[in-house]
Each structure stands twice: as C-alpha cells, then as structure tokens.
Design an enzyme around this catalytic site. Structure first.
Site, PDB file in Angstrom:
ATOM      1  N   HIS A 123      29.601   7.101 -34.369  1.00 12.31           N
ATOM      2  CA  HIS A 123      28.160   7.195 -34.157  1.00 12.31           C
ATOM      3  C   HIS A 123      27.433   7.731 -35.386  1.00 12.31           C
ATOM      4  O   HIS A 123      26.494   7.111 -35.847  1.00 12.31           O
ATOM      5  CB  HIS A 123      27.750   7.968 -32.897  1.00 12.31           C
ATOM      6  CG  HIS A 123      26.264   7.924 -32.794  1.00 12.31           C
ATOM      7  ND1 HIS A 123      25.590   6.831 -32.311  1.00 12.31           N
ATOM      8  CD2 HIS A 123      25.323   8.760 -33.262  1.00 12.31           C
ATOM      9  CE1 HIS A 123      24.293   7.009 -32.464  1.00 12.31           C
ATOM     10  NE2 HIS A 123      24.100   8.173 -33.046  1.00 12.31           N
ATOM     11  N   TYR A 156      23.837   6.892 -38.668  1.00  9.48           N
ATOM     12  CA  TYR A 156      22.830   7.689 -39.385  1.00  9.48           C
ATOM     13  C   TYR A 156      23.116   7.726 -40.868  1.00  9.48           C
ATOM     14  O   TYR A 156      22.196   7.887 -41.676  1.00  9.48           O
ATOM     15  CB  TYR A 156      22.712   9.090 -38.774  1.00  9.48           C
ATOM     16  CG  TYR A 156      22.069   8.995 -37.423  1.00  9.48           C
ATOM     17  CD1 TYR A 156      20.720   8.643 -37.327  1.00  9.48           C
ATOM     18  CD2 TYR A 156      22.794   9.149 -36.251  1.00  9.48           C
ATOM     19  CE1 TYR A 156      20.127   8.470 -36.099  1.00  9.48           C
ATOM     20  CE2 TYR A 156      22.201   8.978 -35.021  1.00  9.48           C
ATOM     21  CZ  TYR A 156      20.862   8.637 -34.946  1.00  9.48           C
ATOM     22  OH  TYR A 156      20.275   8.442 -33.734  1.00  9.48           O
ATOM     23  N   HIS A 181      21.371  -5.812 -30.426  1.00  2.93           N
ATOM     24  CA  HIS A 181      20.880  -4.475 -30.792  1.00  2.93           C
ATOM     25  C   HIS A 181      21.212  -4.120 -32.233  1.00  2.93           C
ATOM     26  O   HIS A 181      20.344  -3.738 -33.004  1.00  2.93           O
ATOM     27  CB  HIS A 181      21.474  -3.427 -29.841  1.00  2.93           C
ATOM     28  CG  HIS A 181      21.296  -2.026 -30.318  1.00  2.93           C
ATOM     29  ND1 HIS A 181      20.069  -1.399 -30.297  1.00  2.93           N
ATOM     30  CD2 HIS A 181      22.163  -1.143 -30.857  1.00  2.93           C
ATOM     31  CE1 HIS A 181      20.202  -0.180 -30.801  1.00  2.93           C
ATOM     32  NE2 HIS A 181      21.457  -0.006 -31.147  1.00  2.93           N
ATOM     33  N   PHE A 182      22.484  -4.247 -32.618  1.00  5.74           N
ATOM     34  CA  PHE A 182      22.771  -3.721 -33.960  1.00  5.74           C
ATOM     35  C   PHE A 182      22.373  -4.680 -35.078  1.00  5.74           C
ATOM     36  O   PHE A 182      22.292  -4.266 -36.223  1.00  5.74           O
ATOM     37  CB  PHE A 182      24.198  -3.181 -34.104  1.00  5.74           C
ATOM     38  CG  PHE A 182      25.307  -4.143 -33.823  1.00  5.74           C
ATOM     39  CD1 PHE A 182      25.499  -5.270 -34.586  1.00  5.74           C
ATOM     40  CD2 PHE A 182      26.192  -3.881 -32.787  1.00  5.74           C
ATOM     41  CE1 PHE A 182      26.540  -6.129 -34.331  1.00  5.74           C
ATOM     42  CE2 PHE A 182      27.240  -4.744 -32.532  1.00  5.74           C
ATOM     43  CZ  PHE A 182      27.411  -5.866 -33.299  1.00  5.74           C
ATOM     44  N   HIS A 183      22.083  -5.940 -34.769  1.00  4.64           N
ATOM     45  CA  HIS A 183      21.486  -6.752 -35.827  1.00  4.64           C
ATOM     46  C   HIS A 183      20.023  -6.366 -36.053  1.00  4.64           C
ATOM     47  O   HIS A 183      19.501  -6.541 -37.150  1.00  4.64           O
ATOM     48  CB  HIS A 183      21.629  -8.246 -35.534  1.00  4.64           C
ATOM     49  CG  HIS A 183      22.998  -8.767 -35.845  1.00  4.64           C
ATOM     50  ND1 HIS A 183      24.023  -8.746 -34.935  1.00  4.64           N
ATOM     51  CD2 HIS A 183      23.534  -9.266 -36.990  1.00  4.64           C
ATOM     52  CE1 HIS A 183      25.116  -9.232 -35.492  1.00  4.64           C
ATOM     53  NE2 HIS A 183      24.852  -9.556 -36.742  1.00  4.64           N
ATOM     54  N   ARG A 191      30.551 -10.057 -25.896  1.00  3.53           N
ATOM     55  CA  ARG A 191      30.547 -10.143 -27.350  1.00  3.53           C
ATOM     56  C   ARG A 191      31.984 -10.340 -27.818  1.00  3.53           C
ATOM     57  O   ARG A 191      32.906 -10.378 -27.010  1.00  3.53           O
ATOM     58  CB  ARG A 191      29.944  -8.884 -27.956  1.00  3.53           C
ATOM     59  CG  ARG A 191      30.786  -7.652 -27.749  1.00  3.53           C
ATOM     60  CD  ARG A 191      30.130  -6.404 -28.309  1.00  3.53           C
ATOM     61  NE  ARG A 191      30.420  -6.241 -29.726  1.00  3.53           N
ATOM     62  CZ  ARG A 191      30.526  -5.052 -30.330  1.00  3.53           C
ATOM     63  NH1 ARG A 191      30.375  -3.930 -29.621  1.00  3.53           N
ATOM     64  NH2 ARG A 191      30.768  -4.970 -31.612  1.00  3.53           N
ATOM     65  N   ARG A 192      32.173 -10.453 -29.128  1.00  2.00           N
ATOM     66  CA  ARG A 192      33.500 -10.593 -29.735  1.00  2.00           C
ATOM     67  C   ARG A 192      34.305 -11.678 -29.042  1.00  2.00           C
ATOM     68  O   ARG A 192      35.469 -11.483 -28.707  1.00  2.00           O
ATOM     69  CB  ARG A 192      34.255  -9.265 -29.655  1.00  2.00           C
ATOM     70  CG  ARG A 192      33.644  -8.195 -30.514  1.00  2.00           C
ATOM     71  CD  ARG A 192      34.421  -6.907 -30.498  1.00  2.00           C
ATOM     72  NE  ARG A 192      34.161  -6.156 -31.706  1.00  2.00           N
ATOM     73  CZ  ARG A 192      34.617  -4.935 -31.928  1.00  2.00           C
ATOM     74  NH1 ARG A 192      35.343  -4.332 -31.037  1.00  2.00           N
ATOM     75  NH2 ARG A 192      34.337  -4.317 -33.047  1.00  2.00           N
TER      76      ARG A 192
HETATM   77  C1  HEM Z   1      23.198 -14.344 -41.868  1.00  2.00           C
HETATM   78  C2  HEM Z   1      23.116 -13.216 -41.219  1.00  2.00           C
HETATM   79  C3  HEM Z   1      23.982 -12.884 -40.027  1.00  2.00           C
HETATM   80  C4  HEM Z   1      24.388 -13.682 -38.997  1.00  2.00           C
HETATM   81  C5  HEM Z   1      24.056 -15.137 -38.764  1.00  2.00           C
HETATM   82  C6  HEM Z   1      25.225 -12.877 -38.130  1.00  2.00           C
HETATM   83  C7  HEM Z   1      25.852 -13.331 -36.972  1.00  2.00           C
HETATM   84  C8  HEM Z   1      26.709 -12.594 -36.187  1.00  2.00           C
HETATM   85  C9  HEM Z   1      27.299 -13.032 -34.948  1.00  2.00           C
HETATM   86  C10 HEM Z   1      27.070 -14.383 -34.290  1.00  2.00           C
HETATM   87  C11 HEM Z   1      28.077 -12.030 -34.479  1.00  2.00           C
HETATM   88  C12 HEM Z   1      28.797 -11.997 -33.144  1.00  2.00           C
HETATM   89  C13 HEM Z   1      30.264 -12.002 -33.167  1.00  2.00           C
HETATM   90  C14 HEM Z   1      30.805 -11.831 -31.744  1.00  2.00           C
HETATM   91  O1  HEM Z   1      30.445 -10.890 -31.040  1.00  2.00           O
HETATM   92  O2  HEM Z   1      31.622 -12.683 -31.337  1.00  2.00           O
HETATM   93  C15 HEM Z   1      27.997 -10.950 -35.418  1.00  2.00           C
HETATM   94  C16 HEM Z   1      28.641  -9.733 -35.318  1.00  2.00           C
HETATM   95  C17 HEM Z   1      28.375  -8.631 -36.099  1.00  2.00           C
HETATM   96  N1  HEM Z   1      27.458  -8.563 -37.142  1.00  2.00           N
HETATM   97 FE1  HEM Z   1      26.380 -10.072 -37.897  1.00  2.00          FE
HETATM   98  N2  HEM Z   1      25.287 -11.616 -38.646  1.00  2.00           N
HETATM   99  C18 HEM Z   1      24.547 -11.578 -39.804  1.00  2.00           C
HETATM  100  C19 HEM Z   1      24.339 -10.491 -40.621  1.00  2.00           C
HETATM  101  C20 HEM Z   1      24.761  -9.206 -40.345  1.00  2.00           C
HETATM  102  C21 HEM Z   1      24.389  -8.039 -41.079  1.00  2.00           C
HETATM  103  C22 HEM Z   1      23.448  -8.026 -42.281  1.00  2.00           C
HETATM  104  C23 HEM Z   1      25.021  -6.987 -40.492  1.00  2.00           C
HETATM  105  C24 HEM Z   1      24.990  -5.537 -40.840  1.00  2.00           C
HETATM  106  C25 HEM Z   1      24.605  -5.025 -41.958  1.00  2.00           C
HETATM  107  C26 HEM Z   1      25.825  -7.522 -39.411  1.00  2.00           C
HETATM  108  C27 HEM Z   1      26.665  -6.766 -38.612  1.00  2.00           C
HETATM  109  C28 HEM Z   1      27.463  -7.267 -37.617  1.00  2.00           C
HETATM  110  C29 HEM Z   1      28.432  -6.487 -36.879  1.00  2.00           C
HETATM  111  C30 HEM Z   1      28.751  -5.012 -37.077  1.00  2.00           C
HETATM  112  C31 HEM Z   1      29.015  -7.354 -35.932  1.00  2.00           C
HETATM  113  C32 HEM Z   1      30.058  -6.987 -34.895  1.00  2.00           C
HETATM  114  C33 HEM Z   1      31.422  -7.347 -35.302  1.00  2.00           C
HETATM  115  C34 HEM Z   1      32.401  -6.990 -34.213  1.00  2.00           C
HETATM  116  O3  HEM Z   1      32.090  -7.116 -33.035  1.00  2.00           O
HETATM  117  O4  HEM Z   1      33.490  -6.545 -34.583  1.00  2.00           O
HETATM  118  N3  HEM Z   1      25.633  -8.869 -39.338  1.00  2.00           N
HETATM  119  N4  HEM Z   1      27.138 -11.324 -36.450  1.00  2.00           N
HETATM  120 CU   LIG Z   2      26.178   5.587 -31.105  1.00  2.00          CU
END
Ligand code: HEM
Ligand SMILES: [Cu+2]
Length: 546
Positions: A223, A227, A374-376, A437-438
């Site tokens: 968490h 921050y 949320h986190f996006h 998710r995932r």
């Molecule tokens: C082109 C820009 C981006 C696209 C299209 C994108 C798309 C996605 C998608 C579709 C997932 C879902 C995966 C799933 O749950 O099956 C994901 C997961 C995630 N994204 Fe992005 N994302 C982008 C940029 C970013 C950025 C800039 C960050 C953070 C700085 C980020 C952080 C994350 C994180 C932490 C996850 C979770 C991974 C996990 O569940 O282990 N993403 N993203």
């Molecule tokens: Cu938290």
C-alpha cells in the site's frame, strides 16, 4: 532558494534515471495495447520469441509500469528537486552513480527471467507462484538502490542543516526527504519477504513457503508504494504547477502537515488489500480500514491547498467566478495541461479508492476489472500523466534543447485523458458486472454476453492510450535528438502566500514523526505478524503455471 544549482554531472544522473524509466514505459504501453486488444476479442499474439502467453504479458506490463517506470522516474526527479530546494549540490555524486548502477544491475537481473517467462508471477509475485531467484534478488537490489537515494538526501540534509542552523527546510527538499523516508520505512516488509522467504525458497534452501505470511509482508509495503508513486506527483502539484500557472502556494505549513501525515499513515493499513484473505482477524482488518479513511485526509488537504494555489494563478491571469477561473489556467502549456488533467482524473480515482477501502463493499469489487479501472486512473493517469507533464520541462532542460512540439504534447495529454476515461469507465462497469481481472477474458469459459459491448470500448480506450504514449515518447526522442529550439528555463518553485515561519516548528522535524510512524506500524501489524510468524508453516510447494 531557487537558483539553478544543478551541475552538468548531476543532470546526467537524472537523465540516466529518466532514460531507463522511459524504456520501461515503452514496454508498458506495448503490452498494455495487446492486453486491451485481447479484451476486445483479438487473439493474443503469443509467441515463443516474444510474449509467451497473456499472463507473461500481464507480468511484464505490471513490473515495467508500476515498478520500473515509476521508481526510476522518482529516483531521478526527487533528488533533482531536493538539490534545487536546498540550493546546494547533493553530496557525493559518486554515491548517486553507485546507486544508479545498483538499481540497473538489479533491474537487468530481474528482467532476464521476466522476459524469458521464468518469472510469470505478476508484479505482486504472490507465492506459491514461484519465479527464478534472479527475479527476486534483482528486485531486492532495486529496492536497496532506493534506500541509497534516501541516504544521499539525508546526508545532504545534514550538510545543509549545518550551514543553516535554525532555518526551516525548503519545502521541496522537505517533501522529497519525507517521501523517501516514508518509502524506506515501508519497504522493510517487502525486504523481509524477499530475504527471509522468497530468495531462500527460490534458491532451494528451504522446501516450501507460507503464502499468507508472504502476502501480509508484501502488502505492508504494497500500500505505501502507492504513496511512493503519488507523493512525487504531489511535489510537482504543490511546488511547480501553481507557479507555472502564475500563482502562489496557498499554505506552506499545511503542505508540510499533509506530508507528515502521509509519513504516519501510509504504511499501517495494507491489510485493506487482504480483506478477502482468510486467517487474519477481522478486527485488525476493520482497524486498518479505518486508518485507510484517515489517510484520505491528507489527500483532502492536498486537494484544498493545490486548488487554492491554482486559483490564485488563474485569478492573477484574469480569471473570475467561483468555478469559471478554472478555464483561465494556462491550458496551452502542455506541462500544466497534462498535470491538471492528471489531477482531475485523480479526483475520480480517489473517490473510487474509498469504495475499495470500505470493508464490506470491497467484496463486491475485489479482484474484478473494477480494480484495473481504478489503478489506471490513479497510478496510470494521475501519476503517469503528471510525470509526463514534468518531463515536458525536465527533459528539454536536461537535454539543453526545447521541446520538439508543444502541439503534439498538448494533443498527447488530452488523448491520454480521454482514452483513459473510455478505458477506465468501461473496466469499472465490467467489474461491477462480475468480470474478473488478471484473466485472458476472451478465452474464459464463463464469458458473459453482457460484457462484450464494453470490452470493445476497453480495446478502443487502450488503443488511444497506446497512440498517446507513442506520441509522448516520440516527442521526447525528437527533443533530445533533433530539436533546434532553445532550452527553456526550469520552472521556479511556487512562493507560499503564508510562510513556513508562521507554522509550528514541529512541522520541520523528522525524527519524532519517524518514531511515531514506527509505533503505528507496530500497533497495526504487530499482533497479526506475530501470530502469522508463530504459526507459519513453510510447506507450500512452488507453482509455475505459465
Ligand atoms: C497504453 C496504455 C495501457 C494500456 C492499454 C493498459 C492496459 C491494461 C490492461 C488491459 C490490463 C488488465 C490485465 C488483466 O487484468 O488481465 C492492465 C493491467 C495493469 N496495468 Fe495497464 N495499461 C496501460 C498503461 C498502464 C500504465 C501507464 C500503468 C501504470 C503506471 C499500468 C499499470 C497496470 C497494472 C499495475 C496492471 C495490473 C497487472 C496485474 O494484474 O498484475 N498500465 N493494463
Ligand atoms: Cu492500498
């Protein structure tokens, strides 16, 4: 207080951090695009030479974006800001470079198994998923590097203090120091998980592991890491954007108070990520849920202070009305526009965070696509778009050349913001409709027809985000290689309306607050950790599922 003291060698060090950060972001947006398109129904292009599975991609995506892009940007940006605040060079440039190389060696060590599909364990690396040992040792080295950044700031603070006895610490330097201190304290959970559990286990020194204990140590750091991402953005929102908008900082003491509250309240509430975990007493989960609402308070202070500061700028530019002044902010300046759009997205993201934090409501959204939405909005936009806005002045400054195209930068910022609205809102709603998710969702046997329409929008939003990310990286690349524009001046720090000297001296101390922060962690986590450690059974075998 704001003379330009950054020497050329120090600039190179900042630039080196930013270079690594941006290479990571490139990998982050490519994998993001593929995942977004998979959700929209396109086949995931798995290949033995690139990404071997959807889950390989998600692991690479998470690590590159939230562990590498953020950490390297922050470790370049905060020391740069601290040095300008102190108006003296940071101590020991050599320590700075050693730190950088420790982090790079760690990164390469972690990247080899990650890219080679030997660490397809997501960025949270929960056991019993098991990665190659080099992944854990590499990430640990990156964390050790961040501690060295803290050390360098602390040593510089001592030098500055000796030269300025009795003076209040310049606010930007104070904020940088508090941020790094908070992170260093909080990262001890992760370090313990790595050193005592995951590294010996992956090396074969112990046969099994205890997933619940590992998760608990992970979230003790997991968490506060949010921050660690957010506070550097706040530094820019407090210290730079108001000045870029022609205004002044509304309150210096209030800004210090909010950062100290983050130091106290960031760590003792990670259990809110484990509301659904069995084996942790509900009372402690509830207690930490309350603390989570408490940490919303310094964010509200920040909201108030930053908006009031921006308003002073907009009014100085002729803005009027209760709300209409907002339109008078310098929207034509891409650095400002990107960051204000990031702030707007954070309003929505922050409110969503309160939903996640609400003990019982959490069960509705837990592990659904809602969390991805949320986190996006938060780290993926509030933080990322702010860092992009910072880069729009920082990279030209470091390169000694003007930004290649302001128009492209403005278009990019709006494109990220609108792409994210589409992407994030769709994912929130999909989560509420029960989509996990995932998950390689278009292949799921339980695929629900009512998800289909919204999933197409995830693909659209994801594509817009990707295009925006490419425009951003291209602009910076052209800036450092071919731009012929003159280098712009670095934005000065915002002068406070109410001065630091008017605030309590207690707000310029660090040690008592660190002690209190440690006490808070012990109170919030001590009983749970003691019980988990006493009952730990290291008998879960490792799994490699992809
Ligand atoms: C082109 C820009 C981006 C696209 C299209 C994108 C798309 C996605 C998608 C579709 C997932 C879902 C995966 C799933 O749950 O099956 C994901 C997961 C995630 N994204 Fe992005 N994302 C982008 C940029 C970013 C950025 C800039 C960050 C953070 C700085 C980020 C952080 C994350 C994180 C932490 C996850 C979770 C991974 C996990 O569940 O282990 N993403 N993203
Ligand atoms: Cu938290």
């Amino acid at each position: 207080m704001t003379t330009d003291t950054a020497s050329i060698p120090e600039q190179r060090l900042t630039g080196a951090h930013l270079l690594v950060a941006h290479v990571a972001l490139l990998g982050g947006i490519v994998t993001g695009l593929l995942q977004g398109l998979e959700h929209a129904g396109f086949e995931f292009p798995a290949s033995p030479y690139f990404l071997q599975s959807y889950y390989h991609s998600v692991s690479v995506h998470g690590v590159l974006n939230v562990l590498v892009w953020t950490t390297f940007f922050i470790c370049g940006f905060l020391p740069f800001i601290a040095a300008r605040g102190y108006a003296i060079p940071l101590v020991s440039l050599r320590l700075g470079w050693v730190t950088f190389w420790v982090m790079v060696v760690g990164l390469v060590m972690a990247a080899i198994p990650l890219v080679g599909n030997a660490a397809t364990v997501m960025f949270t690396f929960y056991p019993p998923l098991k990665a190659h040992w080099a992944f854990y040792i590499g990430l640990t080295l990156v964390v050790v590097g961040t501690w060295l950044v803290t050390l360098r700031l602390a040593l510089t603070h001592r030098v500055w203090r000796a030269q300025h006895p009795g003076a209040r610490t310049p606010l930007p330097s104070f904020m940088a120091l508090v941020t790094m201190t908070m992170w260093t304290l909080a990262s001890i959970g992760l370090a313990a998980e790595m050193l005592f559990m995951l590294i010996p286990w992956s090396l074969g020194l112990v046969q099994g592991t205890d997933p619940l204990l590992a998760r608990t140590l992970f979230w003790l750091t997991g968490h506060p890491i949010v921050y660690f991402w957010l506070l550097p953005a706040y530094v820019s929102w407090y210290m730079l954007v108001p000045r870029q908008a022609g205004g002044r900082l509304f309150s210096d003491p209030m800004a210090r108070a909010s950062f100290l509250l983050f130091l106290l309240l960031s760590a003792p509430l990670g259990l809110h990520h484990q509301v659904a975990d069995p084996g942790i007493h509900e009372g402690w989960k509830l207690f930490q849920a309350f603390l989570t609402f408490a940490v919303f308070f310094p964010s509200l202070l920040t909201f108030f202070n930053v908006v009031a500061s921006l308003e002073s700028g907009a009014r100085a530019r002729g803005g009027t009305g209760l709300v209409a002044w907002f339109g008078r902010l310098p929207w034509g300046d891409p650095s400002v526009a990107a960051q204000i759009l990031g702030m707007l997205m954070f309003c929505a993201g922050g409110i969503g965070g309160l939903i996640n934090a609400s003990y019982t409501v959490n069960l509705v959204v837990h592990n659904t696509a809602y969390i991805v939405g949320h986190f996006h909005a938060t780290v993926g936009t509030a933080v990322t778009l702010t860092f992009m806005g910072i880069s729009y002045w920082l990279v030209p400054h470091l390169a000694g050349r003007g930004l290649w195209s302001r128009g492209m930068a403005l278009a990019q910022s709006w494109l990220w913001f609108s792409g994210m609205l589409i992407f994030s809102i769709s994912l929130h709603e999909l989560g509420l409709r029960g989509m996990p998710r995932r998950t390689m969702i278009s292949q799921a046997a339980y695929f629900q027809p009512e998800w289909k329409g919204l999933l197409a929008w995830v693909g659209v939003g994801g594509t817009l985000l990707f295009v925006s990310g490419v425009l951003y990286l291209l602009n910076l690349l052209l800036t450092v290689t071919v731009s012929r524009q003159p280098a712009p001046a670095v934005p000065e720090f915002a002068e406070p309306i109410s001065r630091a000297e008017e605030g309590p001296a207690m707000l310029d101390r660090l040690r008592p607050w660190v002690v209190l922060a440690v006490v808070m962690i012990i109170v919030a986590y001590g009983p749970t950790l003691a019980r988990l450690i006493a009952g730990a059974s290291f008998n879960a075998p490792g799994f490699r599922v992809w």
